[in-house]
Write a protein that holds these residues in place. Sequence first.
Motif, PDB file in Angstrom:
ATOM      1  N   LYS A  45     -51.905 -31.654 -60.463  1.00 10.71           N
ATOM      2  CA  LYS A  45     -50.569 -30.986 -60.064  1.00 10.71           C
ATOM      3  C   LYS A  45     -49.877 -32.298 -59.708  1.00 10.71           C
ATOM      4  N   GLU A  46     -50.133 -33.063 -58.772  1.00 12.35           N
ATOM      5  CA  GLU A  46     -49.805 -34.008 -58.068  1.00 12.35           C
ATOM      6  C   GLU A  46     -49.138 -35.176 -59.257  1.00 12.35           C
ATOM      7  N   SER A  47     -49.764 -35.246 -60.517  1.00  7.86           N
ATOM      8  CA  SER A  47     -49.371 -36.131 -61.247  1.00  7.86           C
ATOM      9  C   SER A  47     -47.884 -35.830 -61.882  1.00  7.86           C
ATOM     10  N   PHE A  48     -47.404 -34.613 -61.747  1.00  9.51           N
ATOM     11  CA  PHE A  48     -46.059 -34.104 -62.312  1.00  9.51           C
ATOM     12  C   PHE A  48     -45.050 -34.672 -61.286  1.00  9.51           C
ATOM     13  N   LYS A  49     -45.429 -34.964 -60.124  1.00 11.89           N
ATOM     14  CA  LYS A  49     -44.252 -35.434 -59.297  1.00 11.89           C
ATOM     15  C   LYS A  49     -43.870 -36.824 -59.771  1.00 11.89           C
ATOM     16  N   LEU A 205     -49.772 -31.854 -78.480  1.00 11.56           N
ATOM     17  CA  LEU A 205     -49.411 -31.526 -77.189  1.00 11.56           C
ATOM     18  C   LEU A 205     -50.670 -31.822 -76.093  1.00 11.56           C
ATOM     19  N   ILE A 206     -51.752 -31.677 -76.229  1.00  6.15           N
ATOM     20  CA  ILE A 206     -53.173 -32.217 -75.447  1.00  6.15           C
ATOM     21  C   ILE A 206     -53.018 -33.210 -75.214  1.00  6.15           C
ATOM     22  N   ALA A 207     -52.846 -34.188 -76.526  1.00  8.26           N
ATOM     23  CA  ALA A 207     -52.922 -35.602 -76.282  1.00  8.26           C
ATOM     24  C   ALA A 207     -51.800 -36.315 -75.365  1.00  8.26           C
ATOM     25  N   VAL A 208     -50.532 -35.585 -75.600  1.00  3.26           N
ATOM     26  CA  VAL A 208     -49.334 -35.723 -74.989  1.00  3.26           C
ATOM     27  C   VAL A 208     -49.713 -35.812 -73.226  1.00  3.26           C
ATOM     28  N   LEU A 209     -50.406 -34.888 -73.004  1.00  2.00           N
ATOM     29  CA  LEU A 209     -50.767 -34.574 -71.475  1.00  2.00           C
ATOM     30  C   LEU A 209     -51.445 -35.569 -70.964  1.00  2.00           C
ATOM     31  N   PHE A 210     -52.090 -36.560 -71.456  1.00  2.00           N
ATOM     32  CA  PHE A 210     -52.828 -37.376 -71.036  1.00  2.00           C
ATOM     33  C   PHE A 210     -51.846 -38.598 -70.797  1.00  2.00           C
ATOM     34  N   GLY A 211     -50.626 -38.723 -71.130  1.00  2.00           N
ATOM     35  CA  GLY A 211     -49.727 -39.639 -70.790  1.00  2.00           C
ATOM     36  C   GLY A 211     -49.952 -40.915 -71.583  1.00  2.00           C
ATOM     37  N   THR A 212     -49.463 -42.275 -71.132  1.00  2.00           N
ATOM     38  CA  THR A 212     -49.840 -43.426 -71.941  1.00  2.00           C
ATOM     39  C   THR A 212     -50.948 -43.740 -72.428  1.00  2.00           C
ATOM     40  N   ILE A 213     -51.942 -43.485 -71.825  1.00  3.19           N
ATOM     41  CA  ILE A 213     -53.244 -43.920 -72.158  1.00  3.19           C
ATOM     42  C   ILE A 213     -53.909 -42.983 -72.901  1.00  3.19           C
ATOM     43  N   GLY A 214     -53.527 -41.664 -73.018  1.00  2.00           N
ATOM     44  CA  GLY A 214     -53.806 -40.932 -74.245  1.00  2.00           C
ATOM     45  C   GLY A 214     -53.388 -41.196 -75.350  1.00  2.00           C
ATOM     46  N   PHE A 215     -52.017 -41.569 -75.263  1.00  2.82           N
ATOM     47  CA  PHE A 215     -51.453 -41.990 -76.621  1.00  2.82           C
ATOM     48  C   PHE A 215     -52.141 -43.423 -77.096  1.00  2.82           C
ATOM     49  N   ALA A 216     -52.382 -44.188 -76.159  1.00  2.00           N
ATOM     50  CA  ALA A 216     -52.867 -45.549 -76.649  1.00  2.00           C
ATOM     51  C   ALA A 216     -54.312 -45.434 -77.266  1.00  2.00           C
ATOM     52  N   TYR A 395     -25.876 -42.578 -71.243  1.00  2.00           N
ATOM     53  CA  TYR A 395     -25.610 -42.112 -72.533  1.00  2.00           C
ATOM     54  C   TYR A 395     -26.150 -40.811 -72.891  1.00  2.00           C
ATOM     55  N   ALA A 396     -27.011 -40.386 -71.782  1.00  2.00           N
ATOM     56  CA  ALA A 396     -27.639 -39.069 -71.732  1.00  2.00           C
ATOM     57  C   ALA A 396     -27.940 -38.236 -70.543  1.00  2.00           C
ATOM     58  N   PRO A 397     -28.071 -36.982 -70.094  1.00  2.00           N
ATOM     59  CA  PRO A 397     -28.410 -36.515 -69.155  1.00  2.00           C
ATOM     60  C   PRO A 397     -29.340 -37.399 -68.325  1.00  2.00           C
ATOM     61  N   SER A 398     -28.976 -37.489 -66.964  1.00  2.00           N
ATOM     62  CA  SER A 398     -29.901 -38.168 -65.914  1.00  2.00           C
ATOM     63  C   SER A 398     -31.198 -37.636 -65.748  1.00  2.00           C
ATOM     64  N   CYS A 399     -31.287 -36.289 -66.088  1.00  2.00           N
ATOM     65  CA  CYS A 399     -32.670 -35.680 -65.814  1.00  2.00           C
ATOM     66  C   CYS A 399     -33.663 -36.274 -66.830  1.00  2.00           C
ATOM     67  N   PHE A 400     -33.400 -36.770 -67.856  1.00  2.00           N
ATOM     68  CA  PHE A 400     -34.274 -37.580 -68.722  1.00  2.00           C
ATOM     69  C   PHE A 400     -34.766 -38.895 -68.078  1.00  2.00           C
ATOM     70  N   THR A 401     -34.401 -39.366 -67.051  1.00  2.00           N
ATOM     71  CA  THR A 401     -34.971 -40.517 -66.438  1.00  2.00           C
ATOM     72  C   THR A 401     -36.117 -40.054 -65.460  1.00  2.00           C
ATOM     73  N   TYR A 402     -36.337 -39.141 -65.369  1.00  2.00           N
ATOM     74  CA  TYR A 402     -37.694 -38.736 -64.655  1.00  2.00           C
ATOM     75  C   TYR A 402     -38.732 -39.092 -65.141  1.00  2.00           C
ATOM     76  N   ILE A 403     -39.600 -39.865 -64.663  1.00  2.00           N
ATOM     77  CA  ILE A 403     -40.821 -40.301 -64.851  1.00  2.00           C
ATOM     78  C   ILE A 403     -41.901 -40.066 -63.860  1.00  2.00           C
ATOM     79  N   ASP A 404     -43.118 -39.393 -64.214  1.00  2.00           N
ATOM     80  CA  ASP A 404     -43.906 -38.872 -63.250  1.00  2.00           C
ATOM     81  C   ASP A 404     -44.981 -39.876 -62.678  1.00  2.00           C
ATOM     82  N   ARG A 408     -45.508 -40.699 -67.227  1.00  2.00           N
ATOM     83  CA  ARG A 408     -44.915 -39.807 -68.474  1.00  2.00           C
ATOM     84  C   ARG A 408     -43.259 -39.491 -68.083  1.00  2.00           C
ATOM     85  N   PRO A 409     -42.466 -39.998 -69.130  1.00  2.00           N
ATOM     86  CA  PRO A 409     -41.184 -39.486 -69.146  1.00  2.00           C
ATOM     87  C   PRO A 409     -40.959 -37.970 -69.176  1.00  2.00           C
ATOM     88  N   LEU A 410     -41.213 -37.190 -68.225  1.00  2.00           N
ATOM     89  CA  LEU A 410     -41.682 -35.882 -68.162  1.00  2.00           C
ATOM     90  C   LEU A 410     -40.568 -34.941 -69.142  1.00  2.00           C
TER      91      LEU A 410
END
Length: 588
Positions: A45-49, A205-216, A395-404, A408-410
Amino acid sequence: MSDTTEFANEKATPLGGFAPAKGSDAASFYDPTKESLMTRIGLTKESFKRAPGTTRGMVAHGDVPIEYLEHDNPGYQQTMKPRHLQMIAVAGTIGTGLFVGSGSALATGGPAGILIAWAVVGVMLMNVTQALGEMSIVYPVSGGFYTLASRMLDPAFAFSMGWNYLIQWAIILPLELTVANTTVQYWNTSLSQAEWITIFFVVILIAVLFGTIGFAEEEFWSSLLRIIVAVIFLIIGIVCICGGGPKSGDYNHYIGGSLWQSPGAFANGFKGVCSVFVTAAFSFSGTELVGLAAAETPNPRKTIPTAVKQTFWRVTMVYIVCLTIIGLAIPYDDPRLYNGTGASASPFVILMVKAGIHGIDHLVNVTILIAVLSIGLSAVYAGSRMLTAIAETGYAPSCFTYIDKAGRPLWSLVAICAFGPIAYVNCADVGGAVFDWLLALSGLSTLFTWLSITITHIRFRRAWKVQGHSVDELPYRAFGGVYGSYLGSFLIVLVVIAQFYTAVWPIGEQPHGAEAASTFFQTFLSLPILIAMWILGYLWKRTLPKRAKDIDLDTGRKSWLTAEEGRAYRAERAAAPLYVKIYRFLFA
């Protein structure tokens, strides 16, 4: 504080960035390695902060404009290893374009046509990746080439190019889910389209959950599988062409280059080659992901040159050699190239069927399926990083700058994944037509992106010179220098002209009226949209291109040499033995 004074007060770190100057507020720097492993890979749960502060001690240099602050101090974790970076662009290119698309290209251009097209586009790709590599080492910033285009060219143009690139990947996600469904039907399964699309979407979606390392990690292993299958195909193909195939098959005698004589080397003459130019260019889309990934690797100066060089050689050589075998083994008028769907139209499968080799076709189909899902995951990665960068420049809403805390750019990930369910449109009769027009929205996006990279590099080199810098200060110099970028730009424009030519005068019976208009706009719709968004970007922010002397060359700069250090470094490399020079030229 001047740049020189600030640089003198900083201490280089082994990570390729810089530690805060003595007396600065070190507490403002966030070190993700202090988090638990489960948090860093995104399973708590902490990872999403939201990740506080910056990562890896990378600081800004000189006066930092607000719109570039996030780019200079990204919240991404620098977790990509060299092997990951080297495979990312390979994963985006060696896929359906080689395993399936090469079949339709052979039918359109003939064996000589596909070699000419891929060789020319390979030269273009080399100059694009070299330019991107040079800039990404000096500026491993969030958004990569988008951010640099905004700074070196024009923010309004970057806004247009960035959104066009984002739309391209957002549409590719549901498209790849659809292609995955088509691919799995090779085995005549009992599950419906909707059920297979749901299964594949959940996997992504499961792969996305693991963030950068999952993708890599996924990209690394799937790329390795694709390369292995390509090598297996090459070996079998050479044996078959030489007459070593099973006696029950079509390759029980030597055929050599006979197919270049009958049915011939070119399928549709000059027009066929022009059509294949476009196919070849799009088959290489994804190589620019190295520029986006630079902000997530700990030592760009060490890893990016290797990734750039190996990407070019692996992708180009694998394509050229495989296409040569395909052109020698399969006639361009083979009906399966026209009438097949999915894996059945793959020249890899067709060769195995013609040779009478059973079972390999299933391996090829599995590889195609994995490649399709891998490209879908790449779409989520590239689209989310681009959306975050666009938001960081306002050039896009600031909520998209959120990185947990998992890097992950959540909210950007959520936005891109929201396009996935569009794949269910294919369950309806109008699904194909809907996707044709969706793809038209960003049909030339890859070419526009590559053109922006080469022009940005030209402007970067101009500003670098005007502001008193020497190319000896660059840690890595593009092989062709600024002239390579001019050549790359010229070749890209030629491909766009070829696309226009084949859109107006397509192969076969010429369409008329509404059909002709539909064919043209499905090819070129993205160009007027790009221009309209460019105008919108200007009206929104009222920004204009800067003169070379006013371009910001300091913000986000993480790696550089003094001119003396650069000359000494290159003198040392010049003194190396010949075999070392060859290895470095090709790979390091």
